[in-house]
Motif scaffolding. Structure first.
Motif, mmCIF file in Angstrom:
data_model
loop_
_atom_site.group_PDB
_atom_site.id
_atom_site.type_symbol
_atom_site.label_atom_id
_atom_site.label_comp_id
_atom_site.label_asym_id
_atom_site.label_seq_id
_atom_site.Cartn_x
_atom_site.Cartn_y
_atom_site.Cartn_z
ATOM 1 N N HIS A 467 -23.257 -24.722 20.025
ATOM 2 C CA HIS A 467 -23.948 -25.763 20.814
ATOM 3 C C HIS A 467 -24.349 -25.179 22.167
ATOM 4 N N ARG A 468 -25.506 -24.544 22.219
ATOM 5 C CA ARG A 468 -25.949 -23.814 23.395
ATOM 6 C C ARG A 468 -26.181 -24.706 24.601
ATOM 7 N N ALA A 469 -26.396 -26.004 24.308
ATOM 8 C CA ALA A 469 -26.592 -26.897 25.447
ATOM 9 C C ALA A 469 -25.384 -26.898 26.374
ATOM 10 N N ALA A 470 -24.244 -26.556 25.827
ATOM 11 C CA ALA A 470 -23.030 -26.570 26.650
ATOM 12 C C ALA A 470 -22.802 -25.247 27.372
ATOM 13 N N LEU A 471 -23.692 -24.252 27.178
ATOM 14 C CA LEU A 471 -23.461 -22.921 27.741
ATOM 15 C C LEU A 471 -23.261 -22.932 29.261
ATOM 16 N N PRO A 472 -24.105 -23.676 29.988
ATOM 17 C CA PRO A 472 -23.895 -23.641 31.454
ATOM 18 C C PRO A 472 -22.482 -24.082 31.843
ATOM 19 N N ARG A 473 -21.992 -25.112 31.176
ATOM 20 C CA ARG A 473 -20.653 -25.611 31.532
ATOM 21 C C ARG A 473 -19.597 -24.584 31.156
ATOM 22 N N VAL A 474 -19.774 -23.986 30.009
ATOM 23 C CA VAL A 474 -18.804 -22.988 29.572
ATOM 24 C C VAL A 474 -18.857 -21.775 30.498
ATOM 25 N N GLU A 475 -20.078 -21.382 30.835
ATOM 26 C CA GLU A 475 -20.250 -20.200 31.690
ATOM 27 C C GLU A 475 -19.646 -20.444 33.061
ATOM 28 N N ALA A 476 -19.825 -21.668 33.508
ATOM 29 C CA ALA A 476 -19.276 -22.006 34.817
ATOM 30 C C ALA A 476 -17.758 -21.871 34.813
ATOM 31 N N VAL A 477 -17.167 -22.276 33.746
ATOM 32 C CA VAL A 477 -15.705 -22.170 33.653
ATOM 33 C C VAL A 477 -15.301 -20.710 33.567
ATOM 34 N N VAL A 478 -16.018 -19.944 32.715
ATOM 35 C CA VAL A 478 -15.656 -18.537 32.500
ATOM 36 C C VAL A 478 -15.779 -17.745 33.806
ATOM 37 N N LYS A 481 -13.424 -20.154 39.146
ATOM 38 C CA LYS A 481 -12.007 -19.944 39.453
ATOM 39 C C LYS A 481 -11.108 -20.775 38.530
ATOM 40 N N THR A 482 -11.613 -21.887 37.993
ATOM 41 C CA THR A 482 -10.740 -22.814 37.229
ATOM 42 C C THR A 482 -10.104 -22.132 36.028
ATOM 43 N N VAL A 483 -10.826 -21.145 35.476
ATOM 44 C CA VAL A 483 -10.281 -20.513 34.264
ATOM 45 C C VAL A 483 -9.023 -19.717 34.601
ATOM 46 N N LYS A 484 -8.919 -19.286 35.810
ATOM 47 C CA LYS A 484 -7.748 -18.487 36.164
ATOM 48 C C LYS A 484 -6.481 -19.319 36.068
ATOM 49 N N GLY A 485 -6.609 -20.619 36.281
ATOM 50 C CA GLY A 485 -5.421 -21.491 36.228
ATOM 51 C C GLY A 485 -5.049 -21.944 34.826
ATOM 52 N N ALA A 486 -5.918 -21.662 33.889
ATOM 53 C CA ALA A 486 -5.648 -22.125 32.525
ATOM 54 C C ALA A 486 -4.698 -21.177 31.823
ATOM 55 N N ASP A 487 -4.055 -21.680 30.747
ATOM 56 C CA ASP A 487 -3.178 -20.779 29.997
ATOM 57 C C ASP A 487 -4.016 -19.889 29.104
ATOM 58 N N MET A 492 -8.782 -18.090 26.322
ATOM 59 C CA MET A 492 -9.321 -17.421 25.144
ATOM 60 C C MET A 492 -10.396 -18.294 24.499
ATOM 61 N N ALA A 493 -10.080 -19.606 24.395
ATOM 62 C CA ALA A 493 -11.023 -20.535 23.746
ATOM 63 C C ALA A 493 -12.349 -20.548 24.501
ATOM 64 N N TYR A 494 -12.276 -20.587 25.826
ATOM 65 C CA TYR A 494 -13.513 -20.618 26.610
ATOM 66 C C TYR A 494 -14.303 -19.322 26.442
ATOM 67 N N PHE A 495 -13.581 -18.206 26.502
ATOM 68 C CA PHE A 495 -14.278 -16.922 26.410
ATOM 69 C C PHE A 495 -14.910 -16.732 25.043
ATOM 70 N N GLU A 496 -14.177 -17.149 24.003
ATOM 71 C CA GLU A 496 -14.735 -17.048 22.657
ATOM 72 C C GLU A 496 -16.007 -17.886 22.548
ATOM 73 N N ALA A 497 -15.918 -19.088 23.079
ATOM 74 C CA ALA A 497 -17.107 -19.956 23.045
ATOM 75 C C ALA A 497 -18.245 -19.335 23.840
ATOM 76 N N TYR A 498 -17.892 -18.748 24.983
ATOM 77 C CA TYR A 498 -18.923 -18.105 25.810
ATOM 78 C C TYR A 498 -19.595 -16.989 25.039
ATOM 79 N N GLY A 499 -18.780 -16.200 24.378
ATOM 80 C CA GLY A 499 -19.343 -15.118 23.597
ATOM 81 C C GLY A 499 -20.278 -15.622 22.533
ATOM 82 N N ALA A 500 -19.831 -16.703 21.837
ATOM 83 C CA ALA A 500 -20.643 -17.249 20.745
ATOM 84 C C ALA A 500 -21.945 -17.840 21.256
ATOM 85 N N LEU A 501 -21.912 -18.428 22.437
ATOM 86 C CA LEU A 501 -23.108 -19.117 22.944
ATOM 87 C C LEU A 501 -24.042 -18.168 23.718
ATOM 88 N N ALA A 502 -23.448 -17.313 24.578
ATOM 89 C CA ALA A 502 -24.282 -16.463 25.469
ATOM 90 C C ALA A 502 -24.934 -15.319 24.729
#
Lengths: 571, 494
Positions: A467-478, A481-487, A492-502
């Motif tokens: 779902h490429r429409a969500a790429l900006p939001r995913v990219e923003a997280v990746v 700074k917010t991703v640094k606080g995640a477990d 991993m989930a965000y980065f995988e999604a980023y890879g798949a979308l970007a």
């Protein structure tokens, strides 16, 4: 009629015959018998107290048998007597063992050696049943007859039947007279044509003597018929008869009666566990109501009310509870056949029971029923997503996901606003399974959910579905700074999604994260670099793999492992 | 003028009622059957092989084993032959499809040797049994009155002392009388209860189900112990109480036929209950239609022919909380359907007729046709009815069951009035126990050669040989109509 061992209670003590052993042994045995009956009433067979009572009773017979092979007891209202001596006296009728036998007509009871081996428990069952029987239920004599004991004899007066019913000869016996038989036969002979006059004696060869003997085939035919008779499904046979009568007899009074019978009989069948027969009844009434048979609206309504009554949530819940608590569950085919007859409105009850049912087989049958009902009634399924019962809502969502019900997206949107985390997680999972454009748009909003699992489910689904429409939001997280606080899992989930979308556009920032050092010579954390490696693996192009190769000697084991894995998956 | 079972008023049955006994002989029945089958097998082997043949030895070992087991449990073993029955220690063994050939052979061997009783002592060996059975097999020579003595002498000469033999005893007559009294009691109670049940239903009251169960149990016990007397009472065929006696008669015939098929006691009970209740639907048919002498209108025929399905509905109203009398319902529905299901009432869903329904259909047709009713002032003779059931396919009877029924009641069923070649008249009392002699029943002579009426008359076995010429002493030459001679058959059975 008395046996020699049973003296009349009126005999003086001196006249009583000598017993073969001490009466106390028989008294003791009877005390154990009374106790065993009570224990049988209170405890199940697998209870140690029950087992002990039975063992004690069996042991109480043992000292008697060396002296005699039979214990013959005379039965009166409050006593058992043995060789004229009272060996049990119980005056009160409510619990009295002698009265239990006496009231149903037993006057003498003889137990033979060996009764304690196999027949004792059957006797206890009968005595307990009779003790609790209603007046119209079977009495002791009827039950004893059915059991056909080999080590128990009894003498009785049948107080149910009139022993005085007899024959009255309403006229005198035949008077002396002469029958003109000789003259009649001679007259018949004279009237016969000559060629028909024979000696008059019946010759065996005139009759087919073999006619009266059954040959092997005939014996086998009868044997097979008797065996087949025992395999008849009686309830179903009788239901077919009732329905046949209903169909053929158009009289309203008759049909009223049959409807009444079917309504009460269905309850009998349910309480007796004859679920296959209930299923048959419901299927047949349904089919009958649809056939071009002339049935008055009122009767049609009553027929159709049968499956409806079973589908009432309270009734169905009772049935499911009974099934769940039952020691033996009916065969799967019977349960399936029964649940197939449930109306669509029962889906909520069925889904609710999926979680509570303890019995695995019942759960299996309910799963199948739920699946069938869900696919046949998507409207009900969608409504149940909004059920107040979380377990029902979750099951409804699960099935909506399995069925990829696009119409469920709207109610799922509401669920995503609910405070219940479990519900939101289920909704996210369902939306990811549905995977429609609307579902994916909804999942985007779930990226902001307070619950990590909801976010993870959402971002994974977005990545898998591309779902490429969500790429900006995913990219923003990746990149943010917010991703640094995640477990690690969420990262991993965000980065995988980023890879798949970007795709390839994501390679430069991922390369920087994986391979570059900051101005101060620092690199990103091993977790982030590992995530970047995963993302590059998701991209999987030659350029992405080249970036991974450059980093494959990384000193950090987590990073190295992620790189190797990413390269392995891509090559 | 009728023989109507009545109830007397007065003191309670509980105080003065008849005391009966049940139970305790299941072991003897089971083991006794095995024992007799083993003896039958042994009899066959000694006929075919020499005594030292391994087959003979093996069968004899089995006989020894079973007799020892019986002795161990029962302390004594006494085989007694009486009529068509074999008793082991006073327990009558059941003759059924599985064993009738073997039992009949043993009965015949005993009878030909003049043996009525055989007690077996402890310690029998294979040799003892080989000698005994070989001699028994070959005992039918010489003067019949001396055969038992000759057999005893031969056993003594062979030093075989474990068997104590005796002639047929008068105990048979005592037992027969006892059985007859018991049968009368059972029959009277059954008719009384059936009347009570049907009248209750007709008046819209709940009938007493317990009583129905008890009378059927009584009939089953009676049939298992001694059926001849009870079957004899079916000749009562009371005109006024037809509905009630008919139900009881059908029950008796059905249970007797079911016993021949080898049904267990509980299965006989199921069958008996179904047979007793097969016409319960008639309680819903107006009496004026039921008793109409002739010329039923279409509506009236429809009312009567509804009784099978009305019986089903009635039985539902009568069921207890836990008891649904399924078989009774099925039989009530099916007993007029014929084996090809072309009879009535109509059915829609596919079905196969139950064997119980077929049994009751045979019993029902036989009793109905041999009874006088409002529309049938002259009943058909039993022999004619059997013939019709056998040869007319439109009757829709199961032909194998008809054949079995004929071997139950004989070619001349109980109650048939016959004329003998001696010009004596007789009433058939019972089928001959010998399967080869179904046309030579046991009869009661009711008139002498001059036609003088006798009462109560004497029983004779038509299979008996003439003392001087070796042929039969008496033979049936024709069946007669009791109405023609003013004979009331039931007088000779009550």
């Amino acid at each position: 009629m008395t046996s020699p061992t049973i003296a009349s209670p009126d005999n003086a003590a001196d006249d009583l015959p000598e017993p073969p052993c001490s009466p106390q042994l028989v008294e003791e045995m009877l005390r154990h018998l009374a106790r065993a009956i009570k224990t049988h009433q209170l405890y199940l067979p697998n209870n140690p107290i029950y087992a002990r009572a039975i063992d004690s009773l069996r042991a109480a017979f043992a000292p008697i048998w060396p002296h005699t092979s039979e214990i013959a007891l005379a039965v009166s209202e409050s006593d058992f007597r043995w060789f004229g001596r009272v060996v049990m006296h119980e005056a009160g009728r409510s619990e009295s063992l002698p009265w239990l036998f006496f009231k149903d007509g037993v006057r003498e009871l003889t137990m033979s050696q060996g009764i304690e081996d196999e027949e004792l428990v059957s006797l206890l069952k009968i005595l307990q049943r009779v003790r609790n029987a209603a007046p119209e239920e079977d009495d002791l004599l009827t039950l004893l007859w059915e059991q056909e004991f080999t080590r128990l004899k009894y003498r009785f007066v049948d107080i149910n039947l009139d022993s005085h019913a007899s024959f009255e000869i309403a006229s005198e016996p035949p008077k002396d007279r002469t029958i003109p038989i000789v003259e009649d036969i001679r007259a018949e002979e004279r009237e016969k044509p000559a060629e028909e006059r024979k000696s008059g004696i019946v010759k065996l060869e005139d009759l087919d003597a073999t006619l009266y003997f059954l040959d092997e085939n005939e014996i086998e035919y009868l044997r097979a018929a008797v065996v087949a008779e025992q395999t008849i499904d009686m309830p179903r046979n009788v239901l077919a008869i009732l329905l046949d009568i209903f169909e053929v007899q158009e009289n309203a009074v008759v049909r009223d009666e049959i409807c009444g019978i079917l309504e009460s009989y269905m309850l009998n069948l349910l309480s007796g566990g004859a679920y296959g027969s209930v299923a048959y009844l419901l299927a047949e009434t349904e089919a009958l109501s649809r056939r071009p048979v002339n049935i008055a609206p009122l009767h049609k309504q009553r027929l159709l009310a049968l499956p409806t009554s079973l589908s009432d949530p309270k009734v169905l819940s009772q049935l499911l509870e009974a099934l769940d608590q039952s020691e033996t569950i009916p065969p799967q085919e019977e349960l399936d056949a029964l649940f197939e007859q449930l109306r669509s409105g029962t889906l909520g009850t069925v889904l609710g029971w999926l979680k509570q049912a303890q019995n695995a087989e019942l759960r299996t049958a309910l799963e199948r029923a739920a699946g069938r009902m869900a696919s046949a009634n998507s409207g009900d399924l969608i409504k149940l997503i909004g059920s107040a019962d979380p377990s029902v809502a979750i099951e409804a969502m699960r099935r909506a996901g399995e069925l990829k019900t696009a119409a469920a997206v709207a109610p799922l949107a509401k669920v995503l606003q609910q405070p219940n985390v479990e519900l939101r997680q289920a909704a996210a999972q369902t939306l990811s399974e549905i995977g429609s454009a609307g579902a994916l748009r909804l999942l985007e909003t779930a990226l902001n959910d307070d619950d990590r699992d909801v976010r993870v489910a959402a971002v994974r689904a977005i990545g898998i579905r591309g779902h490429r429409a969500a790429l900006p939001r995913v990219e923003a997280v990746v990149k943010g700074k917010t991703v640094k606080g995640a477990d690690l899992t969420e990262k991993m989930a965000y980065f995988e999604a980023y890879g798949a979308l970007a795709r390839d556009a994501g390679i430069p920032p991922l390369d920087r994260l994986l391979n570059r050092r900051s101005f101060w010579g620092r690199r990103a954390t091993p977790e982030l670099r590992a995530c970047a490696a995963r993302a590059l693996g998701m991209i999987g192009s030659a350029d992405a793999l080249e970036v991974l190769r450059r980093a494959h000697n990384d000193r950090d084991p987590m990073v190295r492992s992620a790189i190797n894995r990413a390269m392995r998956e891509r090559t | 003028m009728t023989h109507a079972p009545t109830q007397t008023t007065g003191s309670s049955a509980a105080q003065h009622g008849h005391v009966a006994e049940r139970g305790g002989d299941g072991f003897v029945r089971k083991m006794g059957r095995e024992f007799l089958l083993a003896i039958y097998g042994a009899l066959r082997t000694v006929k075919m092989y020499p005594p030292d043949n391994p087959v003979v030895q093996k069968t004899m070992q089995e006989v020894v084993r079973l007799s020892n087991e019986l002795l161990r449990n029962e302390r004594e073993v006494e085989m007694r032959v009486s009529g068509e029955f074999i008793f082991i220690n006073a327990t009558r063994l059941r003759l059924d499809l599985e064993n009738y050939a073997s039992f009949s052979r043993i009965i015949a061997a005993f009878r030909e040797a003049g043996v009525g009783l055989c007690r077996i002592r402890d310690g029998s060996t294979v040799r003892d049994w080989v000698v005994y059975l070989t001699l028994l097999q070959n005992a039918a020579v010489g003067d019949p009155d001396g055969r038992l003595y000759a057999l005893g002498e031969k056993l003594a000469a062979a030093k075989v002392t474990v068997f104590e033999l005796g002639p047929p005893t008068n105990l048979d007559e005592e037992l027969r009388e006892k059985a007859k009294e018991a049968a009368k009691r059972t029959y009277a109670q059954s008719v009384s209860v059936t009347k009570e049940v049907i009248n209750s239903v007709r008046m819209g009251r709940s009938p007493n189900i317990k009583k129905i169960k008890r009378v059927v149990q009584g009939i089953v016990d009676q049939i298992l112990n001694e059926e001849t007397s009870l079957i004899g009472l079916t000749t009562l065929r009371d005109y006024d109480e037809y509905t009630f006696t008919h139900s009881v008669n059908v029950c008796i015939f059905s249970v007797a036929l079911g016993r021949k098929l080898g049904l267990t006691r509980l299965q006989l009970y199921d069958l008996g209950t179904a047979a007793l209740m097969h016409d319960i639907g008639k309680a819903r048919v107006p009496l004026d239609i039921l008793n109409k002498p002739s010329g039923l209108s279409e509506d009236e025929w429809r009312a009567i022919s509804a009784h099978p399905w009305m019986g089903v509905l009635q039985l539902f109203q009568m069921r207890g909380q836990n008891d649904v009398p399924y078989r009774a319902m099925i039989v009530a529905f099916e007993h007029h359907k014929k084996t090809d299901l072309s009879g009535y009432p109509k059915h829609v869903r596919p079905r196969t007729m139950s064997i119980y329904s077929k049994v009751v259909a045979v019993a029902d047709a036989f009793d109905a046709a041999t009874s006088r009713r409002a529309y049938q002032s002259t009943p058909l003779s039993p022999a004619d009815v059997l013939q019709e059931m056998r040869i007319n396919p439109h009757r829709g009877m199961d032909q194998v069951l008809v054949k079995a029924f004929m071997s139950l009641v004989g070619h001349y069923p109980v109650g048939t009035l016959v004329v003998l070649d001696t010009f004596e008249m007789a009433i058939v009392h019972a089928a001959n126990p010998s399967p080869d002699a179904l046309v030579r029943p046991i009869v009661r002579l009711i008139s002498d050669e001059q036609g003088n009426l006798l009462f109560p008359g004497t029983l004779v076995d038509l299979n008996e040989a003439h003392p001087s010429n070796g042929g039969y002493a008496r033979t049936i030459i024709k069946v007669a109509d009791p109405e023609r001679y003013g004979i009331r058959i039931s007088d000779y059975f009550v």
